[in-house]
Every structure is written in C-alpha cells, then in structure tokens.
Design a protein around this motif. Structure first.
Motif, PDB file in Angstrom:
ATOM      1  N   ILE A  84      34.401  47.552  46.607  1.00 13.79           N
ATOM      2  CA  ILE A  84      33.942  47.638  45.230  1.00 13.79           C
ATOM      3  C   ILE A  84      34.169  46.286  44.558  1.00 13.79           C
ATOM      4  O   ILE A  84      34.986  45.488  45.010  1.00 13.79           O
ATOM      5  N   LYS A  85      33.454  46.066  43.456  1.00 13.16           N
ATOM      6  CA  LYS A  85      33.613  44.814  42.720  1.00 13.16           C
ATOM      7  C   LYS A  85      34.609  44.998  41.582  1.00 13.16           C
ATOM      8  O   LYS A  85      34.588  46.002  40.873  1.00 13.16           O
ATOM      9  N   THR A  86      35.477  44.012  41.394  1.00 14.82           N
ATOM     10  CA  THR A  86      36.402  44.000  40.265  1.00 14.82           C
ATOM     11  C   THR A  86      36.217  42.691  39.512  1.00 14.82           C
ATOM     12  O   THR A  86      35.470  41.800  39.941  1.00 14.82           O
ATOM     13  N   SER A  87      36.926  42.530  38.417  1.00 10.06           N
ATOM     14  CA  SER A  87      36.807  41.312  37.615  1.00 10.06           C
ATOM     15  C   SER A  87      37.330  40.088  38.349  1.00 10.06           C
ATOM     16  O   SER A  87      36.951  38.956  38.039  1.00 10.06           O
ATOM     17  N   ASN A  88      38.187  40.312  39.341  1.00  8.94           N
ATOM     18  CA  ASN A  88      38.769  39.193  40.083  1.00  8.94           C
ATOM     19  C   ASN A  88      38.041  38.877  41.381  1.00  8.94           C
ATOM     20  O   ASN A  88      37.854  37.717  41.733  1.00  8.94           O
TER      21      ASN A  88
ATOM     22  N   LEU B 141      42.268  54.975  40.496  1.00  7.08           N
ATOM     23  CA  LEU B 141      42.686  53.999  39.491  1.00  7.08           C
ATOM     24  C   LEU B 141      41.943  52.676  39.681  1.00  7.08           C
ATOM     25  O   LEU B 141      41.553  52.032  38.699  1.00  7.08           O
ATOM     26  N   SER B 142      41.753  52.279  40.926  1.00 10.14           N
ATOM     27  CA  SER B 142      41.022  51.039  41.197  1.00 10.14           C
ATOM     28  C   SER B 142      39.575  51.145  40.733  1.00 10.14           C
ATOM     29  O   SER B 142      39.020  50.207  40.132  1.00 10.14           O
ATOM     30  N   ILE B 143      38.947  52.297  41.004  1.00  7.58           N
ATOM     31  CA  ILE B 143      37.565  52.520  40.582  1.00  7.58           C
ATOM     32  C   ILE B 143      37.475  52.561  39.058  1.00  7.58           C
ATOM     33  O   ILE B 143      36.578  51.961  38.453  1.00  7.58           O
ATOM     34  N   GLN B 144      38.414  53.250  38.438  1.00  6.42           N
ATOM     35  CA  GLN B 144      38.428  53.342  36.981  1.00  6.42           C
ATOM     36  C   GLN B 144      38.605  51.963  36.339  1.00  6.42           C
ATOM     37  O   GLN B 144      37.891  51.603  35.390  1.00  6.42           O
ATOM     38  N   TYR B 145      39.526  51.191  36.863  1.00 10.65           N
ATOM     39  CA  TYR B 145      39.784  49.852  36.340  1.00 10.65           C
ATOM     40  C   TYR B 145      38.567  48.955  36.510  1.00 10.65           C
ATOM     41  O   TYR B 145      38.193  48.194  35.601  1.00 10.65           O
ATOM     42  N   ALA B 146      37.909  49.054  37.650  1.00 11.90           N
ATOM     43  CA  ALA B 146      36.764  48.184  37.940  1.00 11.90           C
ATOM     44  C   ALA B 146      35.531  48.532  37.117  1.00 11.90           C
ATOM     45  O   ALA B 146      34.775  47.639  36.719  1.00 11.90           O
ATOM     46  N   TYR B 147      35.306  49.834  36.851  1.00 13.24           N
ATOM     47  CA  TYR B 147      34.022  50.258  36.298  1.00 13.24           C
ATOM     48  C   TYR B 147      34.091  50.948  34.938  1.00 13.24           C
ATOM     49  O   TYR B 147      33.074  51.457  34.465  1.00 13.24           O
TER      50      TYR B 147
ATOM     51  N   TYR C 196      20.253  44.431  41.151  1.00 12.72           N
ATOM     52  CA  TYR C 196      20.433  45.110  39.874  1.00 12.72           C
ATOM     53  C   TYR C 196      21.566  44.397  39.158  1.00 12.72           C
ATOM     54  O   TYR C 196      22.296  43.598  39.750  1.00 12.72           O
ATOM     55  N   SER C 197      21.704  44.639  37.887  1.00 13.58           N
ATOM     56  CA  SER C 197      22.748  43.984  37.108  1.00 13.58           C
ATOM     57  C   SER C 197      24.119  44.522  37.510  1.00 13.58           C
ATOM     58  O   SER C 197      24.351  45.735  37.476  1.00 13.58           O
ATOM     59  N   GLN C 198      25.003  43.635  37.929  1.00 12.43           N
ATOM     60  CA  GLN C 198      26.378  44.019  38.250  1.00 12.43           C
ATOM     61  C   GLN C 198      27.307  43.509  37.147  1.00 12.43           C
ATOM     62  O   GLN C 198      27.089  42.437  36.582  1.00 12.43           O
ATOM     63  N   ILE C 199      28.336  44.270  36.866  1.00 12.69           N
ATOM     64  CA  ILE C 199      29.221  43.922  35.759  1.00 12.69           C
ATOM     65  C   ILE C 199      29.985  42.626  36.015  1.00 12.69           C
ATOM     66  O   ILE C 199      30.360  41.915  35.088  1.00 12.69           O
ATOM     67  N   TYR C 200      30.196  42.322  37.281  1.00 12.59           N
ATOM     68  CA  TYR C 200      30.915  41.094  37.627  1.00 12.59           C
ATOM     69  C   TYR C 200      30.067  40.245  38.581  1.00 12.59           C
ATOM     70  O   TYR C 200      30.144  40.416  39.793  1.00 12.59           O
ATOM     71  N   PRO C 201      29.224  39.351  38.043  1.00 20.98           N
ATOM     72  CA  PRO C 201      28.428  38.456  38.904  1.00 20.98           C
ATOM     73  C   PRO C 201      29.349  37.532  39.696  1.00 20.98           C
ATOM     74  O   PRO C 201      30.527  37.379  39.338  1.00 20.98           O
ATOM     75  N   PRO C 202      28.831  36.892  40.782  1.00 21.83           N
ATOM     76  CA  PRO C 202      27.438  36.949  41.252  1.00 21.83           C
ATOM     77  C   PRO C 202      27.143  38.234  42.008  1.00 21.83           C
ATOM     78  O   PRO C 202      28.055  38.941  42.414  1.00 21.83           O
ATOM     79  N   PHE C 203      25.867  38.494  42.206  1.00 24.55           N
ATOM     80  CA  PHE C 203      25.450  39.733  42.845  1.00 24.55           C
ATOM     81  C   PHE C 203      25.935  39.818  44.286  1.00 24.55           C
ATOM     82  O   PHE C 203      25.828  38.866  45.047  1.00 24.55           O
ATOM     83  N   ASP C 204      26.472  40.970  44.637  1.00 24.58           N
ATOM     84  CA  ASP C 204      26.926  41.243  46.004  1.00 24.58           C
ATOM     85  C   ASP C 204      26.250  42.527  46.469  1.00 24.58           C
ATOM     86  O   ASP C 204      26.537  43.602  45.941  1.00 24.58           O
ATOM     87  N   PRO C 205      25.344  42.463  47.454  1.00 21.66           N
ATOM     88  CA  PRO C 205      24.636  43.663  47.909  1.00 21.66           C
ATOM     89  C   PRO C 205      25.464  44.559  48.816  1.00 21.66           C
ATOM     90  O   PRO C 205      25.131  45.729  49.020  1.00 21.66           O
ATOM     91  N   GLN C 206      26.556  44.030  49.388  1.00 20.15           N
ATOM     92  CA  GLN C 206      27.313  44.764  50.408  1.00 20.15           C
ATOM     93  C   GLN C 206      28.528  45.477  49.817  1.00 20.15           C
ATOM     94  O   GLN C 206      29.666  45.245  50.218  1.00 20.15           O
ATOM     95  N   VAL C 207      28.266  46.344  48.849  1.00 16.17           N
ATOM     96  CA  VAL C 207      29.345  47.118  48.233  1.00 16.17           C
ATOM     97  C   VAL C 207      28.976  48.600  48.271  1.00 16.17           C
ATOM     98  O   VAL C 207      27.831  48.968  48.532  1.00 16.17           O
ATOM     99  N   SER C 208      29.949  49.446  47.990  1.00 19.46           N
ATOM    100  CA  SER C 208      29.725  50.885  47.960  1.00 19.46           C
ATOM    101  C   SER C 208      28.618  51.242  46.974  1.00 19.46           C
ATOM    102  O   SER C 208      28.406  50.569  45.957  1.00 19.46           O
ATOM    103  N   VAL C 209      27.919  52.329  47.253  1.00 16.83           N
ATOM    104  CA  VAL C 209      26.884  52.830  46.348  1.00 16.83           C
ATOM    105  C   VAL C 209      27.452  53.146  44.965  1.00 16.83           C
ATOM    106  O   VAL C 209      26.710  53.187  43.977  1.00 16.83           O
ATOM    107  N   LEU C 210      28.767  53.329  44.863  1.00 17.35           N
ATOM    108  CA  LEU C 210      29.373  53.600  43.558  1.00 17.35           C
ATOM    109  C   LEU C 210      29.039  52.506  42.553  1.00 17.35           C
ATOM    110  O   LEU C 210      28.828  52.776  41.370  1.00 17.35           O
ATOM    111  N   ASP C 211      28.984  51.264  43.021  1.00 16.44           N
ATOM    112  CA  ASP C 211      28.675  50.148  42.137  1.00 16.44           C
ATOM    113  C   ASP C 211      27.314  50.347  41.483  1.00 16.44           C
ATOM    114  O   ASP C 211      27.155  50.200  40.260  1.00 16.44           O
ATOM    115  N   LEU C 212      26.314  50.700  42.291  1.00 18.82           N
ATOM    116  CA  LEU C 212      24.963  50.949  41.784  1.00 18.82           C
ATOM    117  C   LEU C 212      24.942  52.137  40.830  1.00 18.82           C
ATOM    118  O   LEU C 212      24.289  52.098  39.778  1.00 18.82           O
TER     119      LEU C 212
END
Length: 231
Positions: A45-49, A84-90, A196-212
């Motif tokens: 998943i993508k996070t701010s860091n 908690l990680s998912i909640q913090y990230a999204y 698609y627009s991701q909350i934390y650029p740059p775009f990464d296509p190889q993440v869980s569908v949760l991001d989308l």
C-alpha cells in the motif's frame, strides 16, 4: 465457458480482479506449493513516506508446504496492525468512509488458515467491485491429474471450460499446443490500465486494489476492465 486459475493472494492488485471479472468460473489454485516470497501472504500500500508491505505472518516449515495447509501465526496481532496501517495511509482519501467499513469486515474473518482468509477477503472485494456472475471454486475440491500444463487442462475439463484466460507471464511456461489438442482456446490478458489519482504521488501501479478503491470507490471498474485498452 471462460475460466481462470490463479493462486490465492492477499488483497491483490487490480489485474487479479480483471481476471475474476472475465471468468465464468474462477478457480483458486490452492493445492500447489506455497511460494514464500510471493503474493500469497503479502501486498503493498502507499503511505505518505513510501510504499510499504503488509505481510500476514505464517507458519512455514520446510520446502513442501501446500497453500491450503499454510497456517497463520496467531501470536502476532497482525490484523490490528494492518488495519491501522490502512487507516493511517488512506484516511484522507475521497472514499475512505465508504470503503473502510468493508475492509474492517473482512479483517473479522475468523480462521487460522491463510488461504481461507485470502480467498474469502478476495471474494468480498470482488463483490464490492460489482462482480456478481463469476463462480468461485478451489482446485483442492476438484479431481484433477497431471503436473503443470497437464493439470491445468485437467482442471479445465473437470469444470467444462472451453476458454482459458491467463496472465502474460505464463507465456514463459504454458505449453500452448496442449490446449489446442484439448480443444480449449487460450487467451493471455494484457494489463494496460490507465493511471488514476493517488494520494501520494508519484503513481505506482503495483499496489493492492485497496489503493484504487479508496481513491475511486464504485468507479474503480473504469480503471480496470472498463478502460479503453481492456474493453
């Protein structure tokens, strides 16, 4: 009859759900060897860091573990950590309030088997994406013979499939001529998905569908099978 055979994975990426959507019957390939460093028990998943791994701790011994027999290591409170990680990230995404309750529900699945958890949670995610007509099965519930391509064909014959859909990486090992001999047509899906627009650029296509899902909600199919390149 279109069929897909894939190993169960943890909160898979969008390409996995594209294959589910294209299948009349989707078979979770759960009675083959577990790959320790694959996608069976982890995803990103993508996070701010940075992009981080969420990994389900499992009990693996030796080199001959079968996916359906792999147990979750229960001494770690991994579900709370992952939530908690998912909640913090999204938490600041457009569809957090809509999607997060669904995510919370599949973390309530009570099982000590990895495949039971990943299969059930994948089906719940497919349902959210509006996939209603695909029949789900497990290879361990189907009598099949042979190894590698021969076993795939045996599974396909058992469920009455006439068309097999596979990911592009399988071109390296699938024996196409055996499908021709068996009277089963073969299709390699192409993963040409739009960004698609991701909350934390740059775009990464190889993440869980949760991001989308957190970013697009019920519009997610537009970025998978409804996109112009995938029809």
């Amino acid at each position: 009859m279109n069929c897909v055979i894939l190993q169960p994975s943890y909160i898979p990426w969008r390409g996995y759900f594209h294959q589910i959507q294209k299948a009349d019957t989707f078979i979770f390939y759960d009675d083959v060897q577990y790959d320790k460093n694959g996608w069976r028990n982890r995803n990103r998943i993508k996070t701010s860091n940075s992009t981080i791994w969420l990994t389900i701790p499992v009990q693996v011994t030796g080199l001959t573990n079968i996916i359906k027999e792999v147990k979750i290591e229960t001494k770690f409170n991994w579900k709370k950590k992952h939530l908690l990680s998912i909640q913090y990230a999204y938490s600041k995404t457009p569809f957090f309030e809509e999607v997060f309750p669904m995510v919370e529900k599949f973390y309530q699945i009570n099982t000590n088997l990895l495949s039971d958890f990943t299969i059930e949670s994948t089906i719940k995610l497919a349902d959210y994406l509006g996939i209603k007509n695909t029949k789900f099965m497990r290879s361990s519930d189907i009598k099949a013979e042979g190894q590698k391509t021969d076993r795939l064909i045996s599974l396909l014959k058992e469920v009455g499939a006439t068309h097999y859909i596979s990911g592009p990486s399988a071109k390296d090992y699938i024996e196409d001529e055996k499908f021709t001999s068996a009277g089963i047509t073969l299709e390699y899906i192409e993963y040409n998905y739009p960004e698609y627009s991701q909350i934390y650029p740059p775009f990464d296509p190889q993440v869980s569908v949760l991001d989308l899902l957190f970013m697009t909600g019920k519009e997610a199919p537009k970025y998978i099978w409804e996109s112009n390149d995938n029809g």
